[in-house]
Design a protein around this motif. Sequence first.
Motif, PDB file in Angstrom:
ATOM      1  N   ASP A 212       4.616  -7.534   5.030  1.00 20.65           N
ATOM      2  CA  ASP A 212       3.543  -8.216   4.293  1.00 20.65           C
ATOM      3  C   ASP A 212       2.561  -7.254   3.650  1.00 20.65           C
ATOM      4  OD1 ASP A 212       1.851  -7.352   6.322  1.00 20.65           O
ATOM      5  OD2 ASP A 212       1.686  -9.300   7.289  1.00 20.65           O
ATOM      6  N   GLY A 213       2.622  -5.952   4.003  1.00 19.92           N
ATOM      7  CA  GLY A 213       1.777  -4.962   3.367  1.00 19.92           C
ATOM      8  C   GLY A 213       0.332  -4.994   3.805  1.00 19.92           C
ATOM      9  N   ASP A 214      -0.016  -5.860   4.741  1.00 16.83           N
ATOM     10  CA  ASP A 214      -1.398  -5.968   5.197  1.00 16.83           C
ATOM     11  C   ASP A 214      -1.695  -4.943   6.278  1.00 16.83           C
ATOM     12  OD1 ASP A 214      -3.940  -6.803   5.879  1.00 16.83           O
ATOM     13  OD2 ASP A 214      -3.222  -8.419   7.160  1.00 16.83           O
ATOM     14  N   GLN A 215      -0.944  -4.992   7.374  1.00 20.36           N
ATOM     15  CA  GLN A 215      -1.177  -4.076   8.486  1.00 20.36           C
ATOM     16  C   GLN A 215      -0.086  -3.033   8.641  1.00 20.36           C
ATOM     17  OE1 GLN A 215      -1.093  -6.533  12.125  1.00 20.36           O
ATOM     18  NE2 GLN A 215      -0.559  -8.201  10.771  1.00 20.36           N
ATOM     19  N   THR A 216       0.749  -2.914   7.637  1.00 18.34           N
ATOM     20  CA  THR A 216       1.835  -1.932   7.682  1.00 18.34           C
ATOM     21  C   THR A 216       2.025  -1.273   6.318  1.00 18.34           C
ATOM     22  OG1 THR A 216       3.530  -3.549   7.064  1.00 18.34           O
ATOM     23  CG2 THR A 216       3.112  -3.250   9.426  1.00 18.34           C
ATOM     24  N   VAL A 217       2.673  -0.118   6.353  1.00 21.17           N
ATOM     25  CA  VAL A 217       3.298   0.452   5.160  1.00 21.17           C
ATOM     26  C   VAL A 217       4.775   0.595   5.496  1.00 21.17           C
ATOM     27  CG1 VAL A 217       3.587   2.534   3.774  1.00 21.17           C
ATOM     28  CG2 VAL A 217       1.298   1.639   4.201  1.00 21.17           C
ATOM     29  N   THR A 218       5.602  -0.149   4.793  1.00 23.96           N
ATOM     30  CA  THR A 218       7.046  -0.103   4.999  1.00 23.96           C
ATOM     31  C   THR A 218       7.707   0.222   3.674  1.00 23.96           C
ATOM     32  OG1 THR A 218       6.958  -1.749   6.777  1.00 23.96           O
ATOM     33  CG2 THR A 218       9.093  -1.402   5.719  1.00 23.96           C
TER      34      THR A 218
END
Length: 311
Positions: A212-218
């Motif tokens: 979701d790009g909120d709490q992660t960088v994937t």
Amino acid sequence: MTDLRERTAASVLSESAWDARLAAARAELPFARRCWLTLGLADSPDLRFVPTAVRWGHSGELLLPLCVSGRRAQIGCYGYGSVAVSADWQGELPGFAELAEVVCRDHALTELSTLLPPAAASSGLERQLGHWPARPGRNTFLLDLTEGADAVWKAAKGSSRTAVRRAGALGLVASVALPAHGDDLLRLHRQTLGRNGVGSAYNASDIAFLLDGDQTVTTVVANGDAVLAASVFAVGAAGAYHLMQLTSEHGRKANAGHLAFWSALTALADRGIGTVDLGAAAGDGQEKFKAGWGALAAATRLVHWPYGEAR
């Protein structure tokens, strides 16, 4: 301490109340959120989540993601132990022994423990929890990103830079992962663990939040429509945490993992992240990979309180 004990209490929250209070609280680490706890509980089915709020006198409220097995509990079960404080919290956090006594008293427990990052990982976290007595745990690897991605690239070993260039020369392309990559991420997770004879405990709904790009960088690396590798980082107030490095067999041969990792570091630098915790090394190969990017070994911290110990 007697008067304070009378003004402290640990209570169990519903999961919806936990989510609401956590959203309004302050936490240096991201791992108190239920999405991360879901992964840890899947990996450790003997644990159960007991969302706990501790009212500490007039100081405010602490939120503890307790994970309980029998009469033993730990704060958190994925990444590091995370303690959140209410927005109106005043003063220093209680000592670990004081906190453990209240939690164990009110939950009928005999032991409480947690795992903290190295002291050098976050000045904010150190101000919050640095007074908790701890013994050295397993080494993790810390990467300084304060000077930006270009500085990391220049300081990296030639073999690391060559692996990234080789992947690009083979036509592989890195990008930030999208929700549509959910099936690819799950497939890569199963393939990566399968090479070590381990099954994946996750399903698609467990890992959807990683995209979701909120709490992660994937980031993912693809050759045409085929996704060959992914690199997953959690992002919190204290920095970023490398949690998954996933590759297919073809991806390993093409250095796709190196390209995914470098792409993620670039994205983290763009977000202003200063410190990246690359996690422990399971063997010489992983240690070489982390050190190749300039990460330095530092000991994690184990905090433990047996009930009834002299204080």
